[in-house]
Design a protein around this motif. Sequence first.
Motif, mmCIF file in Angstrom:
data_model
loop_
_atom_site.group_PDB
_atom_site.id
_atom_site.type_symbol
_atom_site.label_atom_id
_atom_site.label_comp_id
_atom_site.label_asym_id
_atom_site.label_seq_id
_atom_site.Cartn_x
_atom_site.Cartn_y
_atom_site.Cartn_z
ATOM 1 N N UNK A 151 0.856 -1.185 0.000
ATOM 2 C CA UNK A 151 0.000 0.000 0.000
ATOM 3 C C UNK A 151 0.892 1.235 0.000
ATOM 4 N N UNK A 152 0.645 2.126 -0.955
ATOM 5 C CA UNK A 152 1.390 3.379 -1.070
ATOM 6 C C UNK A 152 0.394 4.530 -1.009
ATOM 7 N N UNK A 153 0.709 5.537 -0.251
ATOM 8 C CA UNK A 153 -0.133 6.728 -0.195
ATOM 9 C C UNK A 153 0.433 7.754 -1.164
ATOM 10 N N UNK A 154 -0.327 8.018 -2.230
ATOM 11 C CA UNK A 154 0.112 8.964 -3.250
ATOM 12 C C UNK A 154 -0.241 10.394 -2.852
ATOM 13 N N UNK A 155 -1.304 10.549 -2.102
ATOM 14 C CA UNK A 155 -1.772 11.838 -1.591
ATOM 15 C C UNK A 155 -2.664 11.516 -0.404
ATOM 16 N N UNK A 156 -3.002 12.492 0.413
ATOM 17 C CA UNK A 156 -3.834 12.182 1.588
ATOM 18 C C UNK A 156 -5.149 11.470 1.249
ATOM 19 N N UNK A 157 -5.682 11.727 0.054
ATOM 20 C CA UNK A 157 -6.949 11.111 -0.315
ATOM 21 C C UNK A 157 -6.824 10.155 -1.505
ATOM 22 N N UNK A 158 -5.602 9.648 -1.738
ATOM 23 C CA UNK A 158 -5.353 8.748 -2.878
ATOM 24 C C UNK A 158 -4.332 7.686 -2.482
ATOM 25 N N UNK A 159 -4.739 6.419 -2.607
ATOM 26 C CA UNK A 159 -3.881 5.294 -2.225
ATOM 27 C C UNK A 159 -3.724 4.343 -3.404
ATOM 28 N N UNK A 160 -2.520 3.813 -3.558
ATOM 29 C CA UNK A 160 -2.230 2.823 -4.584
ATOM 30 C C UNK A 160 -1.888 1.513 -3.892
ATOM 31 N N UNK A 161 -2.672 0.476 -4.192
ATOM 32 C CA UNK A 161 -2.449 -0.860 -3.645
ATOM 33 C C UNK A 161 -1.930 -1.718 -4.793
ATOM 34 N N UNK A 162 -0.697 -2.204 -4.657
ATOM 35 C CA UNK A 162 -0.068 -2.999 -5.706
ATOM 36 C C UNK A 162 -0.079 -4.467 -5.306
ATOM 37 N N UNK A 163 -0.591 -5.311 -6.204
ATOM 38 C CA UNK A 163 -0.701 -6.748 -5.932
ATOM 39 C C UNK A 163 0.123 -7.500 -6.963
ATOM 40 N N UNK A 164 0.924 -8.470 -6.503
ATOM 41 C CA UNK A 164 1.669 -9.339 -7.407
ATOM 42 C C UNK A 164 1.482 -10.781 -6.982
ATOM 43 N N UNK A 165 1.597 -11.699 -7.937
ATOM 44 C CA UNK A 165 1.468 -13.126 -7.640
ATOM 45 C C UNK A 165 0.066 -13.632 -7.903
ATOM 46 N N UNK A 166 -0.282 -14.705 -7.225
ATOM 47 C CA UNK A 166 -1.597 -15.324 -7.376
ATOM 48 C C UNK A 166 -2.575 -14.685 -6.412
ATOM 49 N N UNK A 167 -3.754 -14.358 -6.911
ATOM 50 C CA UNK A 167 -4.835 -13.828 -6.077
ATOM 51 C C UNK A 167 -5.918 -14.894 -6.069
ATOM 52 N N UNK A 168 -5.875 -15.739 -5.030
ATOM 53 C CA UNK A 168 -6.741 -16.907 -4.997
ATOM 54 C C UNK A 168 -7.215 -17.207 -3.582
ATOM 55 N N UNK A 169 -7.766 -18.384 -3.388
ATOM 56 C CA UNK A 169 -8.308 -18.810 -2.097
ATOM 57 C C UNK A 169 -7.321 -18.613 -0.956
ATOM 58 N N UNK A 170 -6.053 -18.849 -1.225
ATOM 59 C CA UNK A 170 -5.038 -18.790 -0.175
ATOM 60 C C UNK A 170 -4.459 -17.397 0.052
ATOM 61 N N UNK A 171 -4.704 -16.474 -0.870
ATOM 62 C CA UNK A 171 -4.045 -15.179 -0.767
ATOM 63 C C UNK A 171 -4.974 -13.966 -0.799
ATOM 64 N N UNK A 172 -6.211 -14.146 -1.221
ATOM 65 C CA UNK A 172 -7.124 -13.004 -1.394
ATOM 66 C C UNK A 172 -7.341 -12.230 -0.096
ATOM 67 N N UNK A 173 -7.244 -12.907 1.033
ATOM 68 C CA UNK A 173 -7.453 -12.204 2.311
ATOM 69 C C UNK A 173 -6.383 -11.129 2.557
ATOM 70 N N UNK A 174 -5.195 -11.290 1.965
ATOM 71 C CA UNK A 174 -4.160 -10.252 2.103
ATOM 72 C C UNK A 174 -4.631 -8.949 1.449
ATOM 73 N N UNK A 175 -5.229 -9.081 0.277
ATOM 74 C CA UNK A 175 -5.752 -7.895 -0.406
ATOM 75 C C UNK A 175 -6.939 -7.326 0.356
ATOM 76 N N UNK A 176 -7.838 -8.177 0.793
ATOM 77 C CA UNK A 176 -9.007 -7.713 1.552
ATOM 78 C C UNK A 176 -8.582 -6.969 2.811
#
Length: 135
Positions: free
Chosen positions: A31-56
């Motif tokens: 998670x990167x804060x680009x501005x006080x009201x703007x955030x960039x969340x960068x995801x790499x790898x597999x987004x699946x049953x075992x990993x989706x909770x990290x994004x959530x």
Amino acid sequence: MNQRQPTQEDHVSTDPPAPKKPRAAPADVQVHTAAPDRHLVTVTGHLDLHTAHHLADALQPLLDRGPHTVLVDLSGVTFLDSTGLTCLITAYRTARSTGARLSLIAPSQPVRKMLELTGVDQILDSYPSPEAAPD
């Protein structure tokens, strides 16, 4: 003399055991804060049953803050299953209820394919870069 018929349990395989599939690397979520009201969340790898909770877990507090922009960069996602897709849909619903803006950034080919097959590409806004996404 009665001979016993061989059964399935009597069969002993001489085949070597099948090699185990290497487990996919877990998704990395930054998670990167680009501005006080703007955030960039960068995801790499597999987004699946075992990993989706990290994004959530990363998205929930950002979306709960109210009216601001959350960009999710999916350019590095190599696989997306139904759990990952559900995570994105849940985030979209949370954003709508809190007044936050959720946009996808540069979804990779596997992600784009899943979004198109399910029609989610018609719901979630997608942009080629963070700079292209409106505030």
